[in-house]
Design a protein around this motif. Structure first.
Motif, PDB file in Angstrom:
ATOM      1  N   LEU A  49      24.007  35.501  48.311  1.00 55.46           N
ATOM      2  CA  LEU A  49      24.838  36.335  47.442  1.00 55.46           C
ATOM      3  C   LEU A  49      24.336  36.282  46.006  1.00 55.46           C
ATOM      4  CD1 LEU A  49      27.388  38.050  46.922  1.00 55.46           C
ATOM      5  CD2 LEU A  49      28.664  35.895  46.685  1.00 55.46           C
ATOM      6  N   GLU A  50      24.073  35.101  45.513  1.00 60.94           N
ATOM      7  CA  GLU A  50      23.586  34.966  44.139  1.00 60.94           C
ATOM      8  C   GLU A  50      22.237  35.664  43.973  1.00 60.94           C
ATOM      9  OE1 GLU A  50      25.674  30.647  42.996  1.00 60.94           O
ATOM     10  OE2 GLU A  50      23.610  30.725  43.771  1.00 60.94           O
ATOM     11  N   HIS A  51      21.388  35.553  44.969  1.00 58.04           N
ATOM     12  CA  HIS A  51      20.075  36.196  44.901  1.00 58.04           C
ATOM     13  C   HIS A  51      20.209  37.716  44.828  1.00 58.04           C
ATOM     14  CE1 HIS A  51      15.697  36.363  45.718  1.00 58.04           C
ATOM     15  NE2 HIS A  51      15.997  37.486  46.338  1.00 58.04           N
ATOM     16  N   PHE A  52      21.071  38.267  45.679  1.00 58.08           N
ATOM     17  CA  PHE A  52      21.235  39.723  45.694  1.00 58.08           C
ATOM     18  C   PHE A  52      21.844  40.221  44.381  1.00 58.08           C
ATOM     19  CE2 PHE A  52      23.588  43.614  46.572  1.00 58.08           C
ATOM     20  CZ  PHE A  52      22.623  44.379  47.200  1.00 58.08           C
ATOM     21  N   LEU A  53      22.859  39.527  43.898  1.00 58.17           N
ATOM     22  CA  LEU A  53      23.485  39.959  42.644  1.00 58.17           C
ATOM     23  C   LEU A  53      22.519  39.831  41.472  1.00 58.17           C
ATOM     24  CD1 LEU A  53      27.095  38.488  43.029  1.00 58.17           C
ATOM     25  CD2 LEU A  53      26.325  40.853  43.404  1.00 58.17           C
ATOM     26  N   ALA A  54      21.614  38.885  41.540  1.00 54.91           N
ATOM     27  CA  ALA A  54      20.600  38.764  40.484  1.00 54.91           C
ATOM     28  C   ALA A  54      19.671  39.979  40.488  1.00 54.91           C
ATOM     29  CB  ALA A  54      19.799  37.473  40.663  1.00 54.91           C
ATOM     30  N   LEU A  55      19.329  40.485  41.672  1.00 59.39           N
ATOM     31  CA  LEU A  55      18.524  41.704  41.751  1.00 59.39           C
ATOM     32  C   LEU A  55      19.265  42.882  41.117  1.00 59.39           C
ATOM     33  CD1 LEU A  55      17.145  41.514  45.436  1.00 59.39           C
ATOM     34  CD2 LEU A  55      15.977  40.869  43.324  1.00 59.39           C
ATOM     35  N   ARG A  58      19.297  42.565  37.398  1.00 61.77           N
ATOM     36  CA  ARG A  58      17.963  42.922  36.908  1.00 61.77           C
ATOM     37  C   ARG A  58      17.817  44.430  36.754  1.00 61.77           C
ATOM     38  NH1 ARG A  58      13.693  42.824  41.532  1.00 61.77           N
ATOM     39  NH2 ARG A  58      14.920  44.709  41.955  1.00 61.77           N
ATOM     40  N   ASP A  59      18.441  45.182  37.665  1.00 63.51           N
ATOM     41  CA  ASP A  59      18.306  46.634  37.663  1.00 63.51           C
ATOM     42  C   ASP A  59      19.377  47.334  36.832  1.00 63.51           C
ATOM     43  OD1 ASP A  59      16.051  46.522  39.271  1.00 63.51           O
ATOM     44  OD2 ASP A  59      17.204  46.596  41.129  1.00 63.51           O
ATOM     45  N   GLY A  60      20.124  46.576  36.056  1.00 69.67           N
ATOM     46  CA  GLY A  60      21.028  47.175  35.080  1.00 69.67           C
ATOM     47  C   GLY A  60      22.455  47.365  35.525  1.00 69.67           C
ATOM     48  N   TYR A  61      22.843  46.797  36.652  1.00 67.81           N
ATOM     49  CA  TYR A  61      24.233  46.916  37.106  1.00 67.81           C
ATOM     50  C   TYR A  61      25.066  45.766  36.555  1.00 67.81           C
ATOM     51  CZ  TYR A  61      22.308  50.109  40.649  1.00 67.81           C
ATOM     52  OH  TYR A  61      21.667  51.128  41.290  1.00 67.81           O
ATOM     53  N   LYS A  62      26.330  46.019  36.345  1.00 66.66           N
ATOM     54  CA  LYS A  62      27.276  44.980  35.961  1.00 66.66           C
ATOM     55  C   LYS A  62      27.850  44.397  37.249  1.00 66.66           C
ATOM     56  CE  LYS A  62      31.420  44.017  33.226  1.00 66.66           C
ATOM     57  NZ  LYS A  62      32.492  44.590  32.343  1.00 66.66           N
ATOM     58  N   THR A  63      27.458  43.202  37.593  1.00 64.63           N
ATOM     59  CA  THR A  63      27.813  42.617  38.880  1.00 64.63           C
ATOM     60  C   THR A  63      29.030  41.703  38.765  1.00 64.63           C
ATOM     61  OG1 THR A  63      26.388  40.687  38.589  1.00 64.63           O
ATOM     62  CG2 THR A  63      25.387  42.660  39.565  1.00 64.63           C
ATOM     63  N   ARG A  64      29.671  41.506  39.916  1.00 66.79           N
ATOM     64  CA  ARG A  64      30.805  40.577  40.004  1.00 66.79           C
ATOM     65  C   ARG A  64      30.626  39.695  41.242  1.00 66.79           C
ATOM     66  NH1 ARG A  64      36.520  43.060  39.998  1.00 66.79           N
ATOM     67  NH2 ARG A  64      35.723  44.011  41.917  1.00 66.79           N
ATOM     68  N   ASN A  65      30.820  38.410  41.042  1.00 65.65           N
ATOM     69  CA  ASN A  65      30.839  37.457  42.151  1.00 65.65           C
ATOM     70  C   ASN A  65      32.284  37.025  42.353  1.00 65.65           C
ATOM     71  OD1 ASN A  65      30.808  35.131  43.781  1.00 65.65           O
ATOM     72  ND2 ASN A  65      28.794  34.508  43.050  1.00 65.65           N
ATOM     73  N   ILE A  66      32.856  37.395  43.493  1.00 66.97           N
ATOM     74  CA  ILE A  66      34.263  37.107  43.761  1.00 66.97           C
ATOM     75  C   ILE A  66      34.359  35.734  44.432  1.00 66.97           C
ATOM     76  CG2 ILE A  66      36.420  37.995  44.730  1.00 66.97           C
ATOM     77  CD1 ILE A  66      35.063  39.851  42.684  1.00 66.97           C
ATOM     78  N   ASP A  67      34.253  34.698  43.604  1.00 67.07           N
ATOM     79  CA  ASP A  67      34.453  33.303  44.033  1.00 67.07           C
ATOM     80  C   ASP A  67      33.551  32.901  45.199  1.00 67.07           C
ATOM     81  OD1 ASP A  67      36.418  33.050  42.073  1.00 67.07           O
ATOM     82  OD2 ASP A  67      38.003  33.705  43.445  1.00 67.07           O
ATOM     83  N   ARG A 145      30.776  51.967  44.828  1.00 68.27           N
ATOM     84  CA  ARG A 145      30.948  50.512  44.736  1.00 68.27           C
ATOM     85  C   ARG A 145      30.176  49.881  45.889  1.00 68.27           C
ATOM     86  NH1 ARG A 145      36.851  48.670  44.964  1.00 68.27           N
ATOM     87  NH2 ARG A 145      36.901  50.157  43.251  1.00 68.27           N
ATOM     88  N   PHE A 146      29.152  49.137  45.529  1.00 67.45           N
ATOM     89  CA  PHE A 146      28.304  48.473  46.512  1.00 67.45           C
ATOM     90  C   PHE A 146      28.848  47.056  46.699  1.00 67.45           C
ATOM     91  CE2 PHE A 146      23.942  49.189  48.313  1.00 67.45           C
ATOM     92  CZ  PHE A 146      23.887  48.049  49.098  1.00 67.45           C
ATOM     93  N   ILE A 147      29.303  46.752  47.913  1.00 62.83           N
ATOM     94  CA  ILE A 147      29.999  45.497  48.196  1.00 62.83           C
ATOM     95  C   ILE A 147      29.212  44.718  49.242  1.00 62.83           C
ATOM     96  CG2 ILE A 147      32.159  44.463  49.008  1.00 62.83           C
ATOM     97  CD1 ILE A 147      33.346  47.395  48.279  1.00 62.83           C
ATOM     98  N   VAL A 148      28.929  43.454  48.960  1.00 64.47           N
ATOM     99  CA  VAL A 148      28.212  42.615  49.919  1.00 64.47           C
ATOM    100  C   VAL A 148      29.076  41.411  50.276  1.00 64.47           C
ATOM    101  CG1 VAL A 148      25.854  43.297  49.375  1.00 64.47           C
ATOM    102  CG2 VAL A 148      26.976  41.564  47.977  1.00 64.47           C
ATOM    103  N   GLY A 149      29.178  41.153  51.579  1.00 67.86           N
ATOM    104  CA  GLY A 149      29.952  40.030  52.074  1.00 67.86           C
ATOM    105  C   GLY A 149      29.072  38.917  52.595  1.00 67.86           C
ATOM    106  N   THR A 150      29.708  37.786  52.933  1.00 67.11           N
ATOM    107  CA  THR A 150      28.966  36.597  53.358  1.00 67.11           C
ATOM    108  C   THR A 150      29.527  35.966  54.625  1.00 67.11           C
ATOM    109  OG1 THR A 150      30.348  35.183  51.944  1.00 67.11           O
ATOM    110  CG2 THR A 150      28.305  36.050  50.982  1.00 67.11           C
TER     111      THR A 150
END
Length: 468
Positions: A49-55, A58-67, A145-150
């Protein structure tokens, strides 16, 4: 405005593959032994999750990590929101790989790695599709809204937490790049039932342990048992050799400290189509059933060997049912745990069921079996889901698919469960094409590299058509 989305994908092929390789190198299997407050499903899913949000950052999106349960970012403007739901967790790699499952490699146009087809490859194809729209500065009137789960491969606790804690209104419509083209607009219900047994057993043969399966939604690739009894190692080896040759499986037996250990190997596939796998656990029980086990061991083995073995559609347990639109109920005997010293030994049966079936009926049917002391159902489950083919979103997605492939776009209903069902107007869309070799949840999982590029072009045009 005419845009050649495939040409835009081709300009970014090397970057797409580099980013995908980085994600595939992360072992994001759920690991309950390492769960803590910061790692709800273990360290691996959080790292992915951290790796994907870092990408994305990098590409200019405002990301959120939901806990550390899930993450998201948005693109565009407007009141309506298109949700794209993907997942970064993977099922356990298991054994039998010809390559390192977490060191991606391309051979003969195929990308081999755990997660290459389910779901990191499609996730990255979809991510680059949105990246193209952003970098071309195309005009849009809706938000994405691009949402990634774990935790998609286990209990979906990631999405339960996300919807409860993300603080935004739910997307109005959306899709998940986690299945196949042309579209999946219907999904069967999904529930797991657990058969419970006691452990203590006496007899000429005594079952010490029986274990098989990695996940409820996977056909067990192998299973192992420990037992004692009045037989020699040589006799056991001969019996196992004859059994393996007759049944088309492989196995081995060893002896240690007066106990025998037998393992039988089959073939794992996705639990939504158990008839296409070879269940190592049910074959092991079938092999052991020739010996004089008594009591709880006999009850445990008999249920597996006589009732569950090769019963993929619930026929022997009286649960067979076929719906004209959604198809048949399927049953996967997925996880087995037996220990002589335990008072609660289990068999996990994962059901994919169409409309017309209810979970209480499944439980009631299983309670008629002889042997189990109790039947329980998983806390998490999903009812059948269907979006009419007449829905404008479905029509748009099918139209783009037809334009890019020249193939007819038709509705499909599957036994698998995807994040597409999280929304009332939610579907699954790609990334596998008709005729593909399905290696999801198997050893040597792969995706065709060219198919990923094709899918990225389809996703780019489809997303743009939905939000322009």
């Amino acid at each position: 405005m005419t845009i050649d989305f495939r040409a835009e994908v081709d300009k970014r092929k090397d970057d797409l593959m580099e980013d995908l390789f980085g994600l595939l190198r992360i072992n994001s299997e759920r690991d309950d032994s390492k769960v803590d407050e910061q790692h709800p499903f273990g360290p691996g899913p959080v790292k992915a999750l951290e790796h994907f949000l870092a990408l994305a950052k990098r590409d200019g999106y405002k990301t959120r990590n939901i806990d550390n349960y899930a993450g998201d970012f948005e693109f565009g403007q407007g009141d309506e929101v298109l949700g794209i739901f993907a997942h970064l967790d993977v099922v356990p790699a298991g054994s039998g790989w010809d390559t390192d499952p977490y060191e991606p490699v391309i051979k003969d146009g195929k990308l081999y790695a755990r997660g290459s087809s389910d779901d990191k490859g499609p996730t990255m194809a979809c991510y680059y599709a949105l990246k193209i729209i952003k970098e071309l500065n195309l005009p849009v009137s809706k938000r994405v809204r691009f949402i990634v789960g774990t935790d998609e491969e286990s209990g979906w606790d990631d999405m339960a937490y996300y919807f409860a804690h993300n603080g935004l209104k739910d997307p109005d419509f959306g899709f998940s790049p986690d299945a196949e083209f042309p579209i999946i607009n219907g999904e069967k219900g999904n529930i797991t039932a657990y058969l419970h047994f006691e452990g203590q057993n006496d007899g000429a043969f005594s079952l010490v342990s029986f274990n098989g399966g990695l996940r409820e939604n996977m056909v067990p690739e192998s299973a192992s048992a420990g037992f004692t009894g009045p037989i020699t190692l040589q006799e056991l080896e001969a019996k196992l050799a004859n059994f393996a040759a007759d049944q088309g499986v492989t196995g081995q037996v060893t002896e240690e400290a007066g106990a025998f250990h037998v393992t039988i190997h089959g073939k794992s596939v996705h639990g939504m189509m158990p008839q296409k796998g070879i269940n190592g656990a049910t074959y092991l029980a079938l092999f052991l059933s020739q010996f004089d086990f008594q009591g709880n061991a006999q009850a445990y083995l008999n249920v597996i060997a006589e009732t569950l073995h090769k019963d993929f559609f619930g026929e022997k347990v009286g649960l067979a049912y076929t719906d004209p639109k959604m198809g048949e109920l399927t049953m996967n005997a997925g996880v087995f745990h037996f220990n002589k010293e335990s008072e609660d030994n289990t068999i996990a049966l994962n059901f994919r069921y169409p409309q017309g079936v209810d979970v209480d009926g499944i439980k009631a049917g299983l309670e008629k079996l002889e042997g189990p002391k109790e039947v329980t159902l998983s806390e998490h489950g999903h009812v059948p889901h269907y979006v009419p083919v007449s829905d404008p979103m479905v029509q748009t997605l099918l139209s783009v698919y037809e334009k890019h492939t020249g193939l007819k776009g038709e509705e499909q209903i599957i036994g698998g469960g995807t994040f597409g069902r999280l929304l009332k107007r939610g579907v699954a869309y790609g990334a596998m094409f008709p005729g593909y070799v399905n290696t999801m949840h198997q050893a040597d999982e792969f995706t065709e590299v060219e198919d990923l590029y094709r899918a990225a072009a389809i996703y780019a045009e489809a997303i743009y058509e939905l939000i322009k």
